[in-house]
Design a protein around this motif. Sequence first.
Motif, short mmCIF file in Angstrom:
data_model
loop_
_atom_site.label_atom_id
_atom_site.label_comp_id
_atom_site.label_asym_id
_atom_site.label_seq_id
_atom_site.Cartn_x
_atom_site.Cartn_y
_atom_site.Cartn_z
N LEU A 4 0.89 -1.17 0.18
CA LEU A 4 -0.04 -0.10 -0.17
C LEU A 4 0.77 1.24 0.07
O LEU A 4 0.49 2.08 -0.73
CB LEU A 4 -0.80 0.08 1.08
N GLY A 5 1.71 1.29 0.74
CA GLY A 5 2.90 2.33 0.76
C GLY A 5 3.32 2.65 -0.62
O GLY A 5 3.59 3.89 -0.88
N GLY A 6 3.79 1.67 -1.40
CA GLY A 6 4.16 1.93 -2.56
C GLY A 6 2.98 2.68 -3.54
O GLY A 6 3.36 3.74 -4.39
N LYS A 7 1.87 2.26 -3.28
CA LYS A 7 0.83 2.87 -4.03
C LYS A 7 0.50 4.12 -3.66
O LYS A 7 0.22 5.09 -4.50
CB LYS A 7 -0.46 1.97 -4.01
N VAL A 8 0.73 4.52 -2.43
CA VAL A 8 0.54 5.82 -2.17
C VAL A 8 1.50 6.97 -2.48
O VAL A 8 1.33 7.79 -2.94
CB VAL A 8 0.73 6.00 -0.32
N ARG A 22 -6.39 12.89 1.64
CA ARG A 22 -7.63 12.75 1.14
C ARG A 22 -7.53 12.42 -0.50
O ARG A 22 -8.45 11.70 -1.04
CB ARG A 22 -8.40 13.99 1.32
N ARG A 23 -6.78 13.12 -1.44
CA ARG A 23 -6.90 13.12 -2.83
C ARG A 23 -6.31 11.71 -3.22
O ARG A 23 -6.46 10.92 -4.07
CB ARG A 23 -6.14 14.25 -3.43
N VAL A 24 -4.98 11.33 -2.49
CA VAL A 24 -4.36 10.12 -2.40
C VAL A 24 -5.33 8.99 -2.28
O VAL A 24 -5.46 7.84 -3.07
CB VAL A 24 -3.07 9.97 -1.67
N TRP A 25 -6.30 9.20 -1.23
CA TRP A 25 -7.01 8.04 -0.89
C TRP A 25 -8.16 7.76 -2.00
O TRP A 25 -8.52 6.57 -2.21
CB TRP A 25 -7.59 8.39 0.60
N ARG A 26 -8.56 8.97 -2.38
CA ARG A 26 -9.45 8.71 -3.32
C ARG A 26 -9.01 8.11 -4.54
O ARG A 26 -9.45 7.31 -5.32
CB ARG A 26 -10.18 9.85 -3.88
N ASP A 27 -7.73 8.37 -4.84
CA ASP A 27 -7.13 8.06 -6.02
C ASP A 27 -6.76 6.35 -5.80
O ASP A 27 -7.34 5.65 -6.96
CB ASP A 27 -5.61 8.38 -6.24
N LEU A 28 -6.35 5.86 -4.75
CA LEU A 28 -6.15 4.45 -4.37
C LEU A 28 -7.74 3.79 -4.63
O LEU A 28 -7.76 2.64 -4.99
CB LEU A 28 -5.56 4.56 -3.23
N LEU A 29 -8.60 4.36 -3.72
CA LEU A 29 -10.03 3.71 -3.83
C LEU A 29 -10.58 3.35 -5.19
O LEU A 29 -11.06 2.65 -5.65
CB LEU A 29 -11.01 4.82 -3.28
N ALA A 30 -10.13 4.32 -6.10
CA ALA A 30 -10.80 4.46 -7.58
C ALA A 30 -9.84 3.26 -8.33
O ALA A 30 -10.41 2.76 -9.37
CB ALA A 30 -10.46 5.81 -8.24
N ASP A 31 -8.75 2.84 -7.82
CA ASP A 31 -8.13 1.92 -8.34
C ASP A 31 -8.42 0.50 -7.73
O ASP A 31 -7.70 -0.45 -8.01
CB ASP A 31 -6.59 1.97 -8.18
#
Length: 212
Positions: A4-8, A22-31
């Motif tokens: 997960l750290g790599g994706k962040v 918050r934007r990173v979180w939404r980005d990851l949820l979309a993926d």
Amino acid sequence: DEELGGKVKASFMASDRTYGARRVWRDLLADGADCGLHQIERMMRLQGLRARPRRRRLPKDSGDRQLETGPANLLDRQFAAERPNQKWIADFTYLWTAEGWLYVAAVIDLFSRRVVGWSMSAAMTAQLVTDALLMAVWRRGKPDALLHHSDQGSQYTSEQFQRLMADHGILCSMSRSGNVWDNAAMESFFSSLKTERTANKIYRTRDEARAD
């Protein structure tokens, strides 16, 4: 956590270091990632990932005014014209990019509210506003009995800009010092430009902002 750290970090770097948690979180949820906001905040803290601050100190005009006394406010807030090329208003604004500020100058014909000249530059110099006026003259032809209104910024009071005005027989009008309402139509245009076009965008380069 390692995966997960790599994706962040990948999401953060892809945003050119502009995304917060918050934007990173939404980005990851979309993926399709399964994670919570607090988890992303912790990951970003551990990796020292901090977004660039959104609020920035606005640039200051450090140029010297080259007219001892500013020209009179001949426009007098009369923002209507009876014909084309009777009244032009001008000003410039700034847009933030990851490379720094991009300055955008524009000239508007009050008859149609059409932008008849513009220029963009990495520096707020006399050349910026001169180029915008040159474009307007080139597109509209040498004006006859034209009033040009701007503020009293050093760019518009510069010898370079004033000489261009005189060479084309353009009558100079300027807002009273510190009174933005004297050029309210120009302020309205830049407000619309930012609200409707640029407010929610992140420009990585000045060229990207120019193109947009």
